[in-house]
Design a protein around this motif. Structure first.
Motif, PDB file in Angstrom:
ATOM      1  N   ALA A 187      76.790  86.606  73.692  1.00 13.94           N
ATOM      2  CA  ALA A 187      77.435  86.600  75.039  1.00 13.94           C
ATOM      3  C   ALA A 187      76.373  87.887  75.908  1.00 13.94           C
ATOM      4  O   ALA A 187      75.568  86.856  76.697  1.00 13.94           O
ATOM      5  CB  ALA A 187      78.635  87.468  74.905  1.00 13.94           C
ATOM      6  N   VAL A 188      75.576  88.552  75.366  1.00 14.07           N
ATOM      7  CA  VAL A 188      74.842  89.387  76.393  1.00 14.07           C
ATOM      8  C   VAL A 188      73.694  88.399  76.752  1.00 14.07           C
ATOM      9  O   VAL A 188      72.422  88.674  78.031  1.00 14.07           O
ATOM     10  CB  VAL A 188      74.318  90.397  75.811  1.00 14.07           C
ATOM     11  N   SER A 189      73.264  87.412  75.695  1.00 13.84           N
ATOM     12  CA  SER A 189      71.466  87.177  75.653  1.00 13.84           C
ATOM     13  C   SER A 189      72.263  85.627  76.639  1.00 13.84           C
ATOM     14  O   SER A 189      70.867  85.078  77.006  1.00 13.84           O
ATOM     15  CB  SER A 189      70.986  85.837  74.234  1.00 13.84           C
ATOM     16  N   LEU A 190      73.364  85.107  76.769  1.00 16.98           N
ATOM     17  CA  LEU A 190      73.624  84.245  77.683  1.00 16.98           C
ATOM     18  C   LEU A 190      73.580  84.486  79.214  1.00 16.98           C
ATOM     19  O   LEU A 190      71.922  83.689  79.990  1.00 16.98           O
ATOM     20  CB  LEU A 190      74.947  83.546  78.374  1.00 16.98           C
ATOM     21  N   PRO A 191      73.736  85.124  79.871  1.00 15.66           N
ATOM     22  CA  PRO A 191      73.116  86.124  81.299  1.00 15.66           C
ATOM     23  C   PRO A 191      71.543  86.482  81.326  1.00 15.66           C
ATOM     24  O   PRO A 191      70.968  86.829  82.895  1.00 15.66           O
ATOM     25  CB  PRO A 191      74.132  87.050  82.002  1.00 15.66           C
ATOM     26  N   SER A 192      71.550  87.054  80.210  1.00 11.91           N
ATOM     27  CA  SER A 192      69.786  87.846  80.237  1.00 11.91           C
ATOM     28  C   SER A 192      69.172  86.259  80.715  1.00 11.91           C
ATOM     29  O   SER A 192      68.319  86.619  81.033  1.00 11.91           O
ATOM     30  CB  SER A 192      70.639  88.619  78.918  1.00 11.91           C
ATOM     31  N   ASN A 193      68.859  85.963  78.893  1.00 13.04           N
ATOM     32  CA  ASN A 193      68.055  84.143  79.416  1.00 13.04           C
ATOM     33  C   ASN A 193      68.332  83.892  80.710  1.00 13.04           C
ATOM     34  O   ASN A 193      67.161  83.449  81.313  1.00 13.04           O
ATOM     35  CB  ASN A 193      68.056  83.436  78.336  1.00 13.04           C
ATOM     36  N   ILE A 194      68.746  83.463  81.218  1.00 13.85           N
ATOM     37  CA  ILE A 194      69.666  82.710  82.495  1.00 13.85           C
ATOM     38  C   ILE A 194      69.012  83.963  83.779  1.00 13.85           C
ATOM     39  O   ILE A 194      67.922  82.628  84.361  1.00 13.85           O
ATOM     40  CB  ILE A 194      70.856  83.068  83.062  1.00 13.85           C
ATOM     41  N   ALA A 195      68.405  84.536  83.586  1.00 11.63           N
ATOM     42  CA  ALA A 195      68.049  85.943  84.999  1.00 11.63           C
ATOM     43  C   ALA A 195      66.934  85.876  84.177  1.00 11.63           C
ATOM     44  O   ALA A 195      65.803  86.398  85.174  1.00 11.63           O
ATOM     45  CB  ALA A 195      68.325  87.595  84.566  1.00 11.63           C
ATOM     46  N   GLU A 196      66.008  86.152  82.974  1.00  9.08           N
ATOM     47  CA  GLU A 196      65.134  86.317  82.627  1.00  9.08           C
ATOM     48  C   GLU A 196      63.960  84.135  82.942  1.00  9.08           C
ATOM     49  O   GLU A 196      62.884  84.675  83.443  1.00  9.08           O
ATOM     50  CB  GLU A 196      64.664  86.143  81.185  1.00  9.08           C
ATOM     51  N   GLY A 197      64.324  83.706  82.379  1.00  8.22           N
ATOM     52  CA  GLY A 197      64.195  81.688  82.707  1.00  8.22           C
ATOM     53  C   GLY A 197      64.320  82.515  84.895  1.00  8.22           C
ATOM     54  O   GLY A 197      63.268  81.245  84.953  1.00  8.22           O
ATOM     55  N   HIS A 198      65.273  82.257  85.443  1.00  4.23           N
ATOM     56  CA  HIS A 198      65.216  82.263  86.781  1.00  4.23           C
ATOM     57  C   HIS A 198      63.584  83.268  87.619  1.00  4.23           C
ATOM     58  O   HIS A 198      63.140  82.626  88.147  1.00  4.23           O
ATOM     59  CB  HIS A 198      65.903  83.240  87.663  1.00  4.23           C
ATOM     60  N   GLY A 199      63.389  84.433  86.969  1.00  6.97           N
ATOM     61  CA  GLY A 199      62.311  85.056  87.311  1.00  6.97           C
ATOM     62  C   GLY A 199      60.925  84.333  86.851  1.00  6.97           C
ATOM     63  O   GLY A 199      59.703  85.077  86.780  1.00  6.97           O
ATOM     64  N   ARG A 200      60.993  83.490  85.829  1.00  3.32           N
ATOM     65  CA  ARG A 200      59.426  82.677  85.432  1.00  3.32           C
ATOM     66  C   ARG A 200      58.670  82.283  86.416  1.00  3.32           C
ATOM     67  O   ARG A 200      59.709  81.418  87.565  1.00  3.32           O
ATOM     68  CB  ARG A 200      59.486  82.229  84.303  1.00  3.32           C
ATOM     69  N   SER A 201      57.823  81.056  86.474  1.00  3.23           N
ATOM     70  CA  SER A 201      56.797  81.502  87.511  1.00  3.23           C
ATOM     71  C   SER A 201      56.723  79.952  87.466  1.00  3.23           C
ATOM     72  O   SER A 201      55.724  79.091  88.330  1.00  3.23           O
ATOM     73  CB  SER A 201      55.320  81.581  87.274  1.00  3.23           C
ATOM     74  N   SER A 202      57.332  79.088  86.296  1.00  3.85           N
ATOM     75  CA  SER A 202      57.145  77.918  86.787  1.00  3.85           C
ATOM     76  C   SER A 202      58.774  77.027  86.798  1.00  3.85           C
ATOM     77  O   SER A 202      59.760  77.715  85.591  1.00  3.85           O
ATOM     78  CB  SER A 202      55.901  77.201  85.705  1.00  3.85           C
ATOM     79  N   THR A 203      59.108  75.868  87.044  1.00  3.03           N
ATOM     80  CA  THR A 203      60.273  75.536  86.317  1.00  3.03           C
ATOM     81  C   THR A 203      60.050  74.864  84.576  1.00  3.03           C
ATOM     82  O   THR A 203      61.313  75.271  84.701  1.00  3.03           O
ATOM     83  CB  THR A 203      60.218  73.977  87.658  1.00  3.03           C
ATOM     84  N   LYS A 204      59.361  74.876  84.728  1.00  2.94           N
ATOM     85  CA  LYS A 204      59.333  74.059  82.929  1.00  2.94           C
ATOM     86  C   LYS A 204      59.418  75.135  82.464  1.00  2.94           C
ATOM     87  O   LYS A 204      60.544  75.213  80.955  1.00  2.94           O
ATOM     88  CB  LYS A 204      57.811  73.896  82.164  1.00  2.94           C
ATOM     89  N   GLU A 205      59.412  75.957  82.990  1.00  2.00           N
ATOM     90  CA  GLU A 205      59.949  77.959  81.714  1.00  2.00           C
ATOM     91  C   GLU A 205      61.205  78.022  81.470  1.00  2.00           C
ATOM     92  O   GLU A 205      61.939  78.855  81.367  1.00  2.00           O
ATOM     93  CB  GLU A 205      58.551  78.996  81.970  1.00  2.00           C
ATOM     94  N   TYR A 206      61.015  78.213  82.784  1.00  2.00           N
ATOM     95  CA  TYR A 206      62.903  78.010  83.460  1.00  2.00           C
ATOM     96  C   TYR A 206      63.854  77.308  82.678  1.00  2.00           C
ATOM     97  O   TYR A 206      64.994  77.415  82.489  1.00  2.00           O
ATOM     98  CB  TYR A 206      62.871  78.002  84.816  1.00  2.00           C
TER      99      TYR A 206
END
Length: 121
Positions: free
Chosen positions: A46-65
């Motif tokens: 459950a914790v990984s859901l918002p955590s990965n959304i947040a981390e992906g949003h902070g990435r430098s490319s759409t591919k990484e997101y």
């Protein structure tokens, strides 16, 4: 349509944060001997859901997101499986399971939509 400035503006992140809180509340009632087993696994998923959304949003490319959102989908599948196991073991009643399952499915649809829109860019 509101502008997304940070991950906190994403409705899918907000809903996944609420799901984490509910998951923690519900798993408090699980047997103590599951504290390091199923309870811990469910909470981590459950914790990984918002955590990965947040981390992906902070990435430098759409591919990484998109990659992080795909990881989030995997964590969602893991969480749904663990919740079903909990229901089968009668740690969750049918009503609680249904509410959690409905929340998971809603978040899953939102993630799919976000991934699709990002791929179209």
């Amino acid at each position: 349509m509101p502008t997304v400035k940070t991950f906190r503006d994403l409705l899918v992140w907000q809903k996944s944060m609420r799901l984490v809180t509910v998951v923690y509340e519900v798993t408090k009632e699980f047997p103590n001997d599951e504290r390091f087993g199923l309870t811990s696994q469910i909470r981590r998923s459950a914790v990984s859901l918002p955590s990965n959304i947040a981390e992906g949003h902070g990435r430098s490319s759409t591919k990484e997101y998109i990659q992080f959102l795909s990881i989030t989908m995997g964590s969602m599948n893991e969480l749904e499986t663990q919740l079903e196991i909990s229901k089968n073991l009668e740690y969750l009643d049918e009503g609680t399971f249904s509410k959690l399952h409905d929340n998971c499915r809603e978040i899953e649809r939102m993630l799919s939509s976000l991934i699709r829109k990002l791929k179209e860019k």
